[in-house]
Design an enzyme around this catalytic site. Structure first.
Site, PDB file in Angstrom:
ATOM      1  N   GLU A   1      42.611  36.814 -30.071  1.00 22.13           N
ATOM      2  CA  GLU A   1      43.231  37.136 -31.362  1.00 22.13           C
ATOM      3  C   GLU A   1      43.505  35.884 -32.170  1.00 22.13           C
ATOM      4  O   GLU A   1      44.140  34.943 -31.702  1.00 22.13           O
ATOM      5  CB  GLU A   1      44.539  37.920 -31.127  1.00 22.13           C
ATOM      6  CG  GLU A   1      45.239  38.273 -32.430  1.00 22.13           C
ATOM      7  CD  GLU A   1      46.289  39.381 -32.309  1.00 22.13           C
ATOM      8  OE1 GLU A   1      46.428  39.977 -31.223  1.00 22.13           O
ATOM      9  OE2 GLU A   1      46.954  39.634 -33.331  1.00 22.13           O
TER      10      GLU A   1
ATOM     11  N   LYS B   1      46.059  46.500 -20.630  1.00 19.20           N
ATOM     12  CA  LYS B   1      45.855  45.181 -21.261  1.00 19.20           C
ATOM     13  C   LYS B   1      47.154  44.391 -21.158  1.00 19.20           C
ATOM     14  O   LYS B   1      48.235  44.956 -21.287  1.00 19.20           O
ATOM     15  CB  LYS B   1      45.433  45.342 -22.721  1.00 19.20           C
ATOM     16  CG  LYS B   1      45.277  43.998 -23.450  1.00 19.20           C
ATOM     17  CD  LYS B   1      44.517  44.116 -24.753  1.00 19.20           C
ATOM     18  CE  LYS B   1      45.325  44.557 -25.940  1.00 19.20           C
ATOM     19  NZ  LYS B   1      46.515  43.720 -26.281  1.00 19.20           N
TER      20      LYS B   1
ATOM     21  N   ASP C   1      50.319  48.065 -28.292  1.00 13.31           N
ATOM     22  CA  ASP C   1      51.765  48.042 -28.545  1.00 13.31           C
ATOM     23  C   ASP C   1      52.041  47.792 -30.025  1.00 13.31           C
ATOM     24  O   ASP C   1      53.202  47.796 -30.455  1.00 13.31           O
ATOM     25  CB  ASP C   1      52.495  47.054 -27.626  1.00 13.31           C
ATOM     26  CG  ASP C   1      52.005  45.632 -27.778  1.00 13.31           C
ATOM     27  OD1 ASP C   1      51.077  45.382 -28.579  1.00 13.31           O
ATOM     28  OD2 ASP C   1      52.561  44.748 -27.092  1.00 13.31           O
ATOM     29  N   SER C   2      50.958  47.653 -30.827  1.00 15.28           N
ATOM     30  CA  SER C   2      51.104  47.664 -32.289  1.00 15.28           C
ATOM     31  C   SER C   2      51.653  49.021 -32.737  1.00 15.28           C
ATOM     32  O   SER C   2      52.058  49.168 -33.893  1.00 15.28           O
ATOM     33  CB  SER C   2      49.765  47.371 -32.966  1.00 15.28           C
ATOM     34  OG  SER C   2      48.735  48.170 -32.419  1.00 15.28           O
TER      35      SER C   2
ATOM     36  N   ASP D   1      48.188  49.062 -23.604  1.00 17.11           N
ATOM     37  CA  ASP D   1      48.949  47.811 -23.515  1.00 17.11           C
ATOM     38  C   ASP D   1      50.147  47.964 -22.594  1.00 17.11           C
ATOM     39  O   ASP D   1      50.920  48.927 -22.731  1.00 17.11           O
ATOM     40  CB  ASP D   1      49.493  47.439 -24.908  1.00 17.11           C
ATOM     41  CG  ASP D   1      48.630  46.418 -25.620  1.00 17.11           C
ATOM     42  OD1 ASP D   1      47.925  45.642 -24.944  1.00 17.11           O
ATOM     43  OD2 ASP D   1      48.667  46.399 -26.865  1.00 17.11           O
TER      44      ASP D   1
ATOM     45  N   GLU E   1      49.027  40.420 -22.144  1.00 20.26           N
ATOM     46  CA  GLU E   1      48.945  39.189 -22.930  1.00 20.26           C
ATOM     47  C   GLU E   1      49.302  37.975 -22.068  1.00 20.26           C
ATOM     48  O   GLU E   1      50.328  37.975 -21.399  1.00 20.26           O
ATOM     49  CB  GLU E   1      49.917  39.263 -24.120  1.00 20.26           C
ATOM     50  CG  GLU E   1      49.572  40.360 -25.109  1.00 20.26           C
ATOM     51  CD  GLU E   1      50.496  40.379 -26.329  1.00 20.26           C
ATOM     52  OE1 GLU E   1      51.342  39.466 -26.474  1.00 20.26           O
ATOM     53  OE2 GLU E   1      50.361  41.318 -27.133  1.00 20.26           O
TER      54      GLU E   1
HETATM   55  O1  KIV Z   1      48.474  46.082 -29.948  1.00 14.67           O
HETATM   56  C1  KIV Z   1      47.383  45.927 -30.510  1.00 14.67           C
HETATM   57  O2  KIV Z   1      47.004  46.663 -31.435  1.00 14.67           O
HETATM   58  C2  KIV Z   1      46.541  44.826 -30.067  1.00 14.67           C
HETATM   59  C3  KIV Z   1      45.325  44.538 -30.869  1.00 14.67           C
HETATM   60  C4  KIV Z   1      45.695  43.849 -32.124  1.00 14.67           C
HETATM   61  C5  KIV Z   1      44.323  43.775 -30.104  1.00 14.67           C
HETATM   62  O3  KIV Z   1      46.832  44.195 -29.109  1.00 14.67           O
END
Ligand code: KIV
Length: 271
Positions: free
Chosen positions: A189, A120, A51-52, A90, A122
């Site tokens: 992280e 993924k 989600d980056s 994510d 969090e």
């Molecule tokens: O969204 C992302 O890029 C991440 C990584 C930094 C692990 O969760």
């Protein structure tokens, strides 16, 4: 499954085997077809549609605004470029916290509409019910502990997490909870290297670190950061392997000059 229908070479089981034989796992993000194709062909084991994307693809300050539809759009493009790596997507903010049925619906949409391999999420104990419900549908889940950017408004800062004993103890407990629930790996992280190493030694499943030192089972970076496309983000943990920002800027300024000077196209570049 790859677009050709063959099972991808890297599976969640393969990652556990890599941990067992001490082979480190290389993970990078990708958000589009062309980049994913390069990342996959270069031998990266896990491709994260992170989600980056909210930051590096859409210019948002945090990861919170990205939607499930936007993540699905990115993931579908990535999957089309990947033959070997495991593709993890994510679950974005607001699509799994607090309601396990909503969480399952979100994960099912990702698996059905993108053909990725896993999701993924969090958090630890507080999202356990959602993790369990997704796993019970046969969808592999990667955990994410330590600095969890979707909680930035709770933390108030992107600085190192779990430096204090109580937060470190909760992180260790959360890591075991996620492993016991059936997660196949956990991203750690921005936490102290000693803590990350301790967690990695205690767990059977692999840990993938970002700013968590070398005692973890693998590393992940945001592809735009490690390629130097972004140049306004320089945390200590980031190693830049290229300066694509300069390469791209120079190439584009040369193009602009060539167009203005009527040097492009030349006689050989036309029909
Ligand atoms: O969204 C992302 O890029 C991440 C990584 C930094 C692990 O969760």
């Amino acid at each position: 499954m790859s677009v050709a229908g063959a099972v991808r070479a890297v599976t969640t089981l393969r990652l556990t085997e890599m941990k067992q034989r001490g082979e480190k796992i290389a993970m990078l993000t990708s958000y589009d077809y062309s980049t994913a194709k390069i990342v996959d062909a270069a031998g990266v084991d896990v491709i994260l549609v992170g989600d980056s994307a909210a930051n590096v693809m859409h210019g948002y300050e945090s990861t919170l605004p990205i939607t499930l539809d936007m993540m699905i759009y990115h993931a579908r493009s990535v999957v089309r470029g990947v033959n070997r790596a495991l593709v993890v997507v994510d679950l974005p903010f607001g699509t799994y916290q607090g309601n396990s049925k909503v969480a399952l619906d979100s994960a099912v949409r990702i698996m059905k509409e993108t053909e990725a391999d896993a999701v993924k999420m969090e958090g630890g104990e507080e999202i356990l019910e959602s993790v369990q419900r997704i796993l019970s549908a046969g969808i592999p889940v990667m955990g994410h502990l330590g600095l969890t950017p979707q909680s930035i408004h709770k933390f108030g800062t992107y600085s190192v997490r779990a430096k204090e004993e109580a937060e470190a103890a909760k992180l260790i407990s959360d890591a075991h909870i996620l492993e016991d629930a059936g997660c196949f790996a956990i991203v750690l992280e921005k936490i102290p290297a000693t803590l990350a190493e301790k967690v990695s030694k205690e767990l059977r499943i692999p840990t993938i670190g970002i700013g968590a030192g070398g005692g973890v089972d693998g590393q992940v970076l945001v592809v735009h950061d490690m390629l130097g496309i972004t140049n306004d983000f320089s945390p200590r943990f980031l190693r830049r392997y290229a300066d694509l920002n300069s390469v791209m800027s120079n190439a584009i300024s040369n193009y602009v000059s060539d167009v203005k000077n009527q040097d492009f196209p030349n006689e050989k570049e036309q029909y």
